[in-house]
Design an enzyme around this catalytic site. Structure first.
Site, PDB file in Angstrom:
ATOM      1  N   GLU A 107       0.726  -1.137  -0.037  1.00 50.40           N
ATOM      2  CA  GLU A 107      -0.032   0.098  -0.148  1.00 50.40           C
ATOM      3  C   GLU A 107       0.804   1.266  -0.077  1.00 50.40           C
ATOM      4  OE1 GLU A 107      -3.329  -0.113   2.747  1.00 50.40           O
ATOM      5  OE2 GLU A 107      -3.249  -2.508   2.509  1.00 50.40           O
TER       6      GLU A 107
ATOM      7  N   LYS B 137       0.006   4.023  -5.323  1.00 48.91           N
ATOM      8  CA  LYS B 137       0.916   2.655  -5.205  1.00 48.91           C
ATOM      9  C   LYS B 137       1.708   2.590  -6.574  1.00 48.91           C
ATOM     10  CE  LYS B 137      -2.843   0.440  -2.991  1.00 48.91           C
ATOM     11  NZ  LYS B 137      -3.831  -0.547  -3.019  1.00 48.91           N
TER      12      LYS B 137
END
Length: 280
Positions: free
Chosen positions: A3, A53
């Protein structure tokens, strides 16, 4: 899947060895990218940036290397000439005089001009980066009340990269729990105090994960559990991946649900239910 905090920490390591350094040689494993080897050899890395990301390596020319780790991609930073022992497939290798940044397994990799960055299918539609230092809780409050987002369940909204870039499965559960809210609620169901608490929790938990190396539990709780000999898995999260265990905040039972094949964790005892949100 990594993440936002994990990507940012990887970017920090890459930046430490690549920024302001000349790329003396490079390897691009995907066939469609091999033509860029000559173009990028000899360029200097201007900066390393994350957007959610995605990781962007900006060169001192018009070019940027875009990469998204997806489920299995991983970066390694090593001394030049040293390679990790792995069965993964090398996709990118950027070599300076002393170091190498190596990307394995990822396939969402592109070499783009500045203009192409603005129209990239992922970059052009994502929301603010959750770790952007200019992002404030008031800006998040504004997004929560935006007509595009206010009628969507928190459990769904907090995985939408158009709302905020960089939040994934564990951050979603941890943020909503920290705010003390039922994940099936929508922003439109919340009062002003609850919205403000959610906005602040969103920033707090994301930044805590980044600065602590992935620990989202409160520092005092994590420290106490660690001193008791508990494993990192036991003290890392407040709620995520703790089905059937006791909530550290209230002692209630942690429950697991599934939404669109993604795990979601919550505490029914301390995360407010729908009828409780209407007061205030």
């Amino acid at each position: 899947m990594p993440e936002g905090p994990e990507i940012r920490r990887a970017a920090d390591k890459i930046a430490a060895v690549l920024e302001n350094e000349v790329i003396e040689d490079l390897f691009l494993g995907l066939g469609r990218l091999k033509k860029f080897r000559r173009t990028l050899t000899g360029t200097r890395v201007r900066s390393i940036e994350t957007r959610g990301k995605a990781l962007l390596t900006h060169f001192n020319t018009d070019w940027t290397l875009y990469s998204h780790n997806q489920l299995y991609g991983v970066w390694h930073v090593v001394d030049r000439g040293q390679y990790p022992t792995t069965t993964r497939t090398l996709r990118v290798a950027l070599h300076t005089a002393r170091h190498s940044a190596l990307l394995y397994s990822a396939s969402d990799i592109w070499v783009l001009t500045k203009k192409q960055l603005t129209t990239h299918p992922f970059l052009s539609r994502i929301g603010p980066d959750i770790l952007d230092t200019s992002l404030t809780w008031r800006a998040l409050l504004s997004r929560l009340t935006d007509p595009r987002f206010k009628s969507r369940k928190l459990a769904t909204l907090y995985l939408d990269q158009q709302f905020l870039a960089g939040i994934g499965n564990y951050l979603r559960s941890e943020i909503i729990h920290d705010a003390g809210l039922d994940p099936t609620l929508r922003p439109i169901d919340l009062n002003r105090v609850q919205l403000g608490r959610l906005a602040r929790s969103t920033l707090t938990i994301s930044k805590r994960s980044y600065t602590s190396g992935g620990i989202t539990n409160k520092a005092g709780i994590a420290k106490k559990l660690k001193s008791q000999g508990k494993s990192r898995a036991a003290y890392r999260f407040a709620i995520f991946d703790r089905e059937g265990e006791c909530c550290y905040r209230c002692g209630g039972s942690v429950i697991r649900s599934t939404l669109n094949s993604r795990r979601l964790y919550s505490c029914a005892q301390c995360q407010a239910s729908l009828f409780e949100t209407q007061s205030g």
